[in-house]
Write an enzyme that holds these catalytic residues in place. Structure first.
Site, PDB file in Angstrom:
ATOM      1  N   HIS A 111       0.855  -1.189   0.000  1.00 37.58           N
ATOM      2  CA  HIS A 111       0.000   0.000   0.000  1.00 37.58           C
ATOM      3  C   HIS A 111       0.892   1.241   0.000  1.00 37.58           C
ATOM      4  O   HIS A 111       2.001   1.230   0.546  1.00 37.58           O
ATOM      5  CB  HIS A 111      -0.918  -0.002   1.215  1.00 37.58           C
ATOM      6  CG  HIS A 111      -2.142  -0.842   1.028  1.00 37.58           C
ATOM      7  ND1 HIS A 111      -3.390  -0.455   1.460  1.00 37.58           N
ATOM      8  CD2 HIS A 111      -2.316  -2.057   0.439  1.00 37.58           C
ATOM      9  CE1 HIS A 111      -4.282  -1.389   1.162  1.00 37.58           C
ATOM     10  NE2 HIS A 111      -3.647  -2.375   0.546  1.00 37.58           N
ATOM     11  N   GLU A 131       1.120   4.134   1.517  1.00 40.15           N
ATOM     12  CA  GLU A 131       1.655   4.713   2.752  1.00 40.15           C
ATOM     13  C   GLU A 131       2.818   3.895   3.291  1.00 40.15           C
ATOM     14  O   GLU A 131       3.804   4.430   3.801  1.00 40.15           O
ATOM     15  CB  GLU A 131       0.562   4.798   3.821  1.00 40.15           C
ATOM     16  CG  GLU A 131      -0.637   5.664   3.437  1.00 40.15           C
ATOM     17  CD  GLU A 131      -1.754   4.863   2.774  1.00 40.15           C
ATOM     18  OE1 GLU A 131      -1.454   4.013   1.908  1.00 40.15           O
ATOM     19  OE2 GLU A 131      -2.928   5.075   3.124  1.00 40.15           O
ATOM     20  N   ARG A 161       6.807   4.906   3.480  1.00 35.35           N
ATOM     21  CA  ARG A 161       7.505   4.881   4.777  1.00 35.35           C
ATOM     22  C   ARG A 161       8.779   4.046   4.702  1.00 35.35           C
ATOM     23  O   ARG A 161       9.815   4.410   5.268  1.00 35.35           O
ATOM     24  CB  ARG A 161       6.560   4.344   5.843  1.00 35.35           C
ATOM     25  CG  ARG A 161       7.136   4.322   7.257  1.00 35.35           C
ATOM     26  CD  ARG A 161       7.308   2.904   7.686  1.00 35.35           C
ATOM     27  NE  ARG A 161       7.850   2.769   9.025  1.00 35.35           N
ATOM     28  CZ  ARG A 161       8.062   1.603   9.606  1.00 35.35           C
ATOM     29  NH1 ARG A 161       7.753   0.481   8.981  1.00 35.35           N
ATOM     30  NH2 ARG A 161       8.597   1.537  10.800  1.00 35.35           N
ATOM     31  N   ARG A 162       8.758   2.930   3.983  1.00 34.21           N
ATOM     32  CA  ARG A 162       9.961   2.113   3.856  1.00 34.21           C
ATOM     33  C   ARG A 162      11.008   2.823   2.984  1.00 34.21           C
ATOM     34  O   ARG A 162      12.212   2.710   3.222  1.00 34.21           O
ATOM     35  CB  ARG A 162       9.610   0.728   3.311  1.00 34.21           C
ATOM     36  CG  ARG A 162       8.697  -0.050   4.253  1.00 34.21           C
ATOM     37  CD  ARG A 162       8.352  -1.434   3.716  1.00 34.21           C
ATOM     38  NE  ARG A 162       9.383  -2.415   4.000  1.00 34.21           N
ATOM     39  CZ  ARG A 162       9.529  -3.075   5.141  1.00 34.21           C
ATOM     40  NH1 ARG A 162       8.696  -2.839   6.137  1.00 34.21           N
ATOM     41  NH2 ARG A 162      10.481  -3.963   5.308  1.00 34.21           N
ATOM     42  N   CYS A 199      -6.794   3.147   4.323  1.00 37.02           N
ATOM     43  CA  CYS A 199      -7.710   2.024   4.532  1.00 37.02           C
ATOM     44  C   CYS A 199      -7.845   1.721   6.022  1.00 37.02           C
ATOM     45  O   CYS A 199      -6.999   2.079   6.833  1.00 37.02           O
ATOM     46  CB  CYS A 199      -7.228   0.788   3.773  1.00 37.02           C
ATOM     47  SG  CYS A 199      -5.669   0.082   4.371  1.00 37.02           S
ATOM     48  N   CYS A 204      -3.759   0.525   6.988  1.00 32.26           N
ATOM     49  CA  CYS A 204      -2.912   1.723   7.058  1.00 32.26           C
ATOM     50  C   CYS A 204      -3.344   2.656   8.182  1.00 32.26           C
ATOM     51  O   CYS A 204      -2.504   3.312   8.801  1.00 32.26           O
ATOM     52  CB  CYS A 204      -2.937   2.460   5.720  1.00 32.26           C
ATOM     53  SG  CYS A 204      -2.049   1.598   4.404  1.00 32.26           S
TER      54      CYS A 204
END
EC number: 3.5.4.34
Length: 420
Positions: A74, A76, A80-81, A147, A220
């Site tokens: 997803h 987000e 972030r990674r 989500c 998320c």
């Protein structure tokens, strides 16, 4: 001011996205979700440093015990990674610029952008060396509601769509304040009382939606709520970097939003008020982070989803990009790079740079340099994460507190891998 901020952030993110090649982007009637992290300071306007797209996850039966796939693609989570990889690049930048014998290397580093990190105080616990630079703020953009609890399928959102003449105010209060009650006998996700993708306790942790086989990824909304307690840096980076929190969250407006719907209020209830029960149980390094919430204009058509999932044709790929040079396309249902064949699926060349194994390699390089460890001294991914004792304990407290005490746990062997 609020409208200006939402517009500024969305324009920066969409401009960064549009500058990327077509590969991995939606085609035809396909749509996706776009998310990005930006950084700003008193002397610098918001700048995109990490970006992700995507709506897919790996199904539970395809999880790998080697840490070599991206389980959750997803937008987000991908962003972030990518941000975590950017942090490692910034740490390397600081190490190079601090070494007096590395003049040639220093000259090769992009000199126009100063690091967003700085050295931490000597009083910091353990081996923490770095922190977010004073005055720097981290911002999150998402093209639509995340989500899970914050999504358009939540009861809280659904009640807002009922005309005010037909709904009692007490229903809105009840829906928005569910998380203040302290239930103890709640069903586990995936337990007999809550199989598959069926109905879930509204305010509690939710599984990522999936078509077909069930996923084992948490929504998320729940992950962002967790970042508001533990920070975005994760357990490994916590050992060298102070918790990094999000200052603002900006979400794109939907064409289908009901009248008189306050997106900012909805986000506050979903991503902040649900963590309030943890206020008396915080450990020293952590806090309840309260971001400012902003609304952005409706995003371009490739990020506009239909009201129903059945009517939406989603792109199967995830774009992954950051300011330090990362740019990949991941197939969300396999968690590997685009173009991976069935025969070559286990080759290292198919691994994404943001899978657990690759991020662990960066951590070991940061903490151990290039020293080779004996097989006896090697520790698994799980053991290295658990060395962040305070983070581990805070995470345990978080997952033991309503409404997060049904947090979905993946099989233990998914984190038992070693780096050769």
């Amino acid at each position: 001011m609020e409208e200006d901020w939402g517009k500024t952030v969305s324009e920066k993110v969409i401009s960064a996205y549009m500058s990327l090649p077509k590969k991995g982007k939606p085609q035809g009637r396909e749509v996706t979700v776009l998310s990005a992290f930006l950084v700003s300071s008193p002397s610098q306007d918001p700048k995109v440093i990490a970006l992700g797209t995507g709506t897919k996850c790996v199904s539970g039966s395809l999880l790998s015990p080697r840490g070599d796939i991206v389980n959750d693609s997803h937008a987000e989570v991908v962003a972030r990674r990518a941000l975590i990889r950017f942090f490692y690049s910034e740490i390397q930048r600081m190490q190079l610029t601090s070494g007096k014998s590395n003049e040639a290397k220093r000259q090769r580093i992009d000199s126009e952008t100063s690091s967003i990190l700085e050295s931490a105080d000597s009083s910091c616990p353990g081996e923490v060396k770095y922190k977010l630079k004073s005055g720097c703020l981290l911002h999150l953009y998402i093209s639509q509601l995340p989500c899970g609890y914050a999504s358009t399928s939540s009861p809280l959102y659904a009640l807002k769509k009922i005309p005010s003449t037909q709904v009692d105010d007490s229903l809105l209060v009840q829906a928005s304040d569910i998380c203040s009650s302290r239930h103890s006998d709640v069903p586990e996700i995936g337990s007999n009382s809550n199989k598959g993708n069926g109905s879930q306790v509204a305010d509690m942790v939710q599984r990522k939606p999936g078509r077909g086989e069930t996923t084992l990824s948490v929504s998320c909304s729940d992950k962002i709520a967790r970042w508001n307690v533990l920070g975005v840096q994760g357990a490994l980076l916590y050992q060298v970097l102070q918790p990094v929190y999000i200052s603002t969250i900006t979400v794109g407006q939907s064409l289908h939003s009901p009248d008189n719907f306050s997106l900012a209020d909805h986000l506050r209830r979903s991503l902040y008020e649900r963590i309030l029960p943890l206020s008396d149980e915080l450990l020293t390094s952590f806090r309840l982070n309260k971001p400012l919430f902003f609304v952005a204009p409706v995003p371009p058509s490739e990020f506009q989803h239909s009201e129903t999932a059945q009517a939406t044709l989603t792109c199967g790929y995830s774009l992954c990009w950051n300011y330090s040079g990362l740019h990949e396309v991941i197939l969300g249902t396999t968690g590997r790079k685009q173009g991976t064949s069935a025969k070559g699926a286990l080759y290292p060349s198919t691994q994404s740079s943001i899978c657990k194994q690759r991020l662990l390699e960066l951590f070991l390089k940061e903490t151990h340099g290039h020293k080779r460890e004996s097989s006896k001294s090697k520790k698994s991914y799980r053991e290295l994460k658990n060395k962040a004792t305070e983070y581990y304990l805070m995470s345990k407290i978080f997952k033991g507190k309503y409404p997060f005490n049904n947090w979905l746990r993946k099989p233990l062997n998914c984190e038992d891998f070693l780096i050769n």
